[in-house]
Scaffold this active site. Structure first.
Site, PDB file in Angstrom:
ATOM      1  N   CYS A  12       0.850  -1.191   0.000  1.00 26.66           N
ATOM      2  CA  CYS A  12       0.000   0.000   0.000  1.00 26.66           C
ATOM      3  C   CYS A  12       0.888   1.244   0.000  1.00 26.66           C
ATOM      4  CB  CYS A  12      -0.935   0.003   1.205  1.00 26.66           C
ATOM      5  SG  CYS A  12      -0.080   0.178   2.784  1.00 26.66           S
ATOM      6  N   CYS A  15       3.409   1.680   2.734  1.00 26.16           N
ATOM      7  CA  CYS A  15       4.653   0.927   2.534  1.00 26.16           C
ATOM      8  C   CYS A  15       5.651   1.736   1.707  1.00 26.16           C
ATOM      9  CB  CYS A  15       4.366  -0.404   1.837  1.00 26.16           C
ATOM     10  SG  CYS A  15       3.309  -1.526   2.753  1.00 26.16           S
ATOM     11  N   ASP A 436      -4.855  15.081 -26.885  1.00 23.80           N
ATOM     12  CA  ASP A 436      -4.174  14.893 -28.166  1.00 23.80           C
ATOM     13  C   ASP A 436      -5.201  15.151 -29.270  1.00 23.80           C
ATOM     14  OD1 ASP A 436      -2.270  13.934 -30.130  1.00 23.80           O
ATOM     15  OD2 ASP A 436      -3.495  12.123 -30.192  1.00 23.80           O
ATOM     16  N   ASP A 634      -3.873   8.665 -27.847  1.00 22.88           N
ATOM     17  CA  ASP A 634      -4.100   7.348 -28.461  1.00 22.88           C
ATOM     18  C   ASP A 634      -2.874   6.782 -29.158  1.00 22.88           C
ATOM     19  OD1 ASP A 634      -4.089   9.169 -30.655  1.00 22.88           O
ATOM     20  OD2 ASP A 634      -5.163   7.681 -31.857  1.00 22.88           O
TER      21      ASP A 634
END
Length: 833
Positions: A12, A15, A436, A634
């Site tokens: 997590c 951590c 984009d 994309d």
């Protein structure tokens, strides 16, 4: 120097924060970037032994090892981890289900074997539950190992919550088994009955099984940056044709040196960066620049590794090879941008840092206080365990994953694939959306937009000639022209003596006559007088379109081709702005085309002519201004920017690399789903906060009750059995609240029915549609209808069921007057257009 480390054991954001803190304590460390997604860490340091960094991480309860280069086996390793979670999930549920049936069967009236019924079989009943619980604990032992290790290191995390809750239930269950044995041995059937009801092995198994289910679903949805990098590397060909002593030799691309002459045949990928020496061709650079149309290249022009050669043949001199090529830089940018993402601290992790030690302290203090007050060890122990059981962090642990699971599932229903909880949390905080152009705002495919014949010709004649001339050509623009003619069913004759004129166009003979097709330069060289067509061509070019001129002995007309804007793009931009987001368009296209597209979709800020490195830099600059940035793209060229952004959103029809680099994928390739994803993110985060509030409220009431605070005055003491029941109820409440997200619906979808239609009728009459809220009966609709019809020039008809008012205007009437009339009647106008 910078060194990359593999870090294992992180589960997590708490951590990753602890690992970063452990490494930053060294004076020679200039920067630490811990990536929870890839379980890796990049440390920028000077004058420190690598082993000291490894030791610091291991002392913090995690494992680390340095790596010298990008790990190409990361994807298989991630797949292996997912299979490991899947096996744990199967084993957990295989034993948890019969355990739950056995534990709850006598209470629910379910049929059970006689061996588990009656006081005389209480020990068998209890011990069987213990045995069924053991395999679940065994396969999920990492929660206990990591959880208690984190507690020892004073850095509690989600594993600590799971470990303490499950352990409390198991310890009390084992204690109950001893009490049952004692009761059977001493003939105390009351004790046997009491503790037969006080077994919480199924509680422990359920906590572990449900958490493992969440981990499995999360592991399946996480984006794998290493896969994106692998696919980027695959763009570069493995070999290259190098010209030496007048002959072409195929050699591994790694052996190409700066200064080598490289030959590229039609259809091949260009192996390295360089400058053309001889030959001409059209090069598809869409993978790097986003430009949908191939770029004509000749002597002196630069070419980039990874791009695709068209139908021509050319030779170029290598100028950048290996790690210096543009493609290699993109790979590096994706790696760095992904690693530099700051881990998002989960709310539950923040709470657990205080909650777990406080609960343990309360349990110990409560037991000690009752001992000092003269109560028996058994009474005091039951108080301490009751505190642990009632504060079992199941509800707290489920608060975040259940909401995220339901939210991601709802997103998938709407064509929004969310790969990580981090992206879902971050998206609601985004204030800037970078779009984009090619393939995102536009279709990404050239289409015929205008057919403008000269005065002595018509559209059918022009398209027939255009298709005949362009049919033999391999250029994408030619395909668009042929497709336009064929879609209209226009027949065309075959072209004879076809010839491609590099950099200008094509020419050929159609039905015995010579014709030309190409750009303005070709028309000028052939001496064609264009007249008014020249001005029309300039206007088309200013609008971002590519005009193709057709002529024979005289000018015949113009066919304009462009990458057309998607039908929903303008609406999507307005939705994002309505949500308070700043929209920026980023493209590798030229300034004129970019400006035309920006104007068409109403985007105020347009940045054009950018390379992949520039896209990533623009996103970084926006972040430096304090903005939260979402990047929507994309293509391969968008991968670094997608990775660098706080949230990367890929169009589903885009390249695999873009999809793998992104945090969210829009399956329907519809920009409207960006707004939908943002609304979903906000709803999920709000749901998580609600879950955490109720989970903590439950604990704030249950813990004092379990600790015996009210026992002295009111003689009220919480039995651990009821504590477990209350704990289960809190979990049910959290899950039920999370399930409300199933009814989530993006606001724009609700408003799609409210888009007003504008038509012209008869002698200039105009019709509008108004959406009205608040009408509940025929009297309401009649009042709205009357209010509108009282206005001069207005005829209105109200549909109560559709909650619409169809308004016909015989003369211009201001929208404000129409809205005011309905508002004064006591109703709300949702929209009017």
């Amino acid at each position: 120097m910078k060194t990359k480390f593999d870090v294992m054991g992180m589960t997590c954001s708490a951590c990753s924060a602890h690992v970063e803190k452990a490494v930053r304590k060294f004076e020679g460390v200039a920067g630490v970037e811990v990536n929870l997604l890839t379980n890796s860490m990049v440390v920028d340091y000077d004058g420190i032994d690598v082993n000291a960094i490894v030791k610091a991480v291991r002392d913090g309860g995690y494992d680390a090892s340095p790596v010298q280069k990008a790990n190409k086996t990361a994807a298989p390793a991630a797949e292996g981890r997912e299979m490991s979670v899947k096996k744990r999930l199967i084993v957990s549920f295989a034993f948890m289900i019969p355990l739950f049936y056995l534990a709850m069967g006598h209470m629910m009236g379910w049929p059970l074997p006689a061996i588990f019924l009656g006081m005389e079989n209480a020990l068998i009943f209890a011990f069987t539950q213990f045995l069924l619980c053991l395999p679940v604990v065994l396969v999920n032992r990492k929660y206990f190992i990591n959880g208690f290790k984190s507690l020892v290191k004073r850095s509690p995390n989600m594993d600590s919550l799971i470990a303490i809750g499950s352990s409390a239930a198991i310890i009390y269950g084992i204690f109950s088994i001893y009490k049952i044995g004692w009761g059977l041995g001493h003939g105390d059937m009351t004790m046997v009955h009491q503790y037969s009801m006080d077994l919480y092995f199924e509680t422990s198994a359920m906590i572990l099984a449900l958490i493992t289910l969440g981990k499995f679903l999360e592991s399946r949805s996480k984006g794998k940056t290493s896969d994106a990098i692998t696919k980027l590397v695959a763009l570069a060909p493995k070999t290259a044709w190098v010209v030496r002593e007048g002959e072409e030799h195929e050699i591994p691309v790694e052996e190409v040196s700066v200064g080598d002459v490289v030959a590229v045949r039609p259809g091949e990928r260009i192996p390295v960066d360089g400058e053309i020496l001889e030959g001409q061709s059209a090069v598809d650079e869409s993978s790097l620049t986003g430009e949908s149309l191939p770029v004509e290249k000749g002597a002196g022009d630069r070419v980039t590794g990874g791009t695709i050669n068209g139908s021509g043949y050319f030779q170029f001199r290598a100028t950048k090879v290996g790690e210096d090529t543009a493609l290699a830089q993109i790979v590096r940018l994706v790696e760095e941008a992904s690693a530099s993402k700051a881990p998002i601290a989960k709310l539950a992790d923040k709470v657990s840092g205080v909650f777990v030690p406080v609960v343990i302290a309360i349990a110990l203090v409560s037991a000690a206080v009752w001992l000092l007050l003269g109560r028996s060890f058994e009474f005091s122990m039951s108080i301490g365990i009751a505190v642990l059981v009632v504060s079992c962090p199941c509800a707290l642990g489920l608060a975040t994953p259940t909401a995220i699971m339901v939210g991601t599932g709802k997103g998938a229903e709407n064509g929004i694939l969310i790969k990580s909880a981090e992206a879902l949390e971050t998206l609601q905080a985004v204030d800037t959306v970078v779009l984009d152009k090619t393939g995102t705002i536009t279709e990404g495919k050239p289409r015929v937009t205008d057919v403008m014949p000269a005065s002595s010709h018509d559209e059918t004649e022009l398209l027939a000639l255009a298709a005949a001339l362009e049919k033999p050509s391999e250029h994408p623009l030619a395909s668009a022209v042929v497709e336009a003619a064929e879609s209209r069913g226009i027949p065309y004759a075959p072209a004879r003596d076809f010839k491609s004129v590099s950099g200008m166009g094509v020419e050929g003979t159609v039905e015995g006559r010579q014709y030309f097709a190409g750009n303005l330069r070709m028309m000028n060289e052939r001496g064609v007088r264009l007249g008014e067509l020249a001005k029309l061509g300039e206007k088309l070019a200013e609008a971002g379109k590519t005009p193709l001129y057709f002529a024979g002995a005289e000018a015949i007309g113009i066919v304009a081709v462009a990458d057309t804007v998607k039908t929903s793009s303008a609406h999507a931009v307005s939705e994002l702005e309505r949500l308070g987001k700043t929209v920026v368009m980023l493209t590798g296209d030229n300034e004129r085309t970019a400006a035309a597209i920006g104007q068409e979709v109403h985007i105020g800020r347009v940045i054009s002519g950018v390379l992949p490195q520039d896209k990533e830099r623009v996103v970084r600059d926006l972040q430096a201004e304090g903005r939260k940035v979402a990047m929507v793209g994309d293509g391969v060229n968008d991968a670094p920017a997608l990775a660098r952004a706080d949230v990367g959103i890929a169009i589903g029809a885009g390249t695999d690399v873009a999809i793998e680099s992104a945090d969210i994928v829009l399956v329907k390739s519809d920009l409207m789903d960006v707004a939908g994803a943002m609304q979903l993110s906000k709803a999920v985060l709000r749901n998580i906060k609600q879950n955490l509030f109720w989970a903590l409220l439950y604990n704030s009431i249950g813990i004092p009750l379990a600790a015996g605070v009210f026992f002295t005055w009111l003689n009220i003491k919480l039995n651990p059995m009821f504590g477990a029941a209350a704990m289960s109820l809190s979990s049910v409440c959290v899950v039920t609240n999370a399930l409300r997200l199933r009814f989530f619906k993006p606001r724009y979808q609700e408003e799609q029915t409210a888009v007003c239609k504008l038509e012209h009728k008869g002698d200039g009459d105009m019709t509008k549609t108004m959406i009205v809220e608040g009408m509940s009966c025929m009297h309401c609709s009649a009042r709205v209808e009357k209010a509108l019809n009282e206005l001069d020039g207005v005829t209105a008809k109200v549909d109560l069921e559709a909650k619409t008012a169809t308004i016909t205007l015989a003369q211009p009437v201001e929208d404000e007057k129409l809205i005011q009339a309905v508002t004064d009647a006591g109703y709300d106008v949702v929209s009017l257009r």
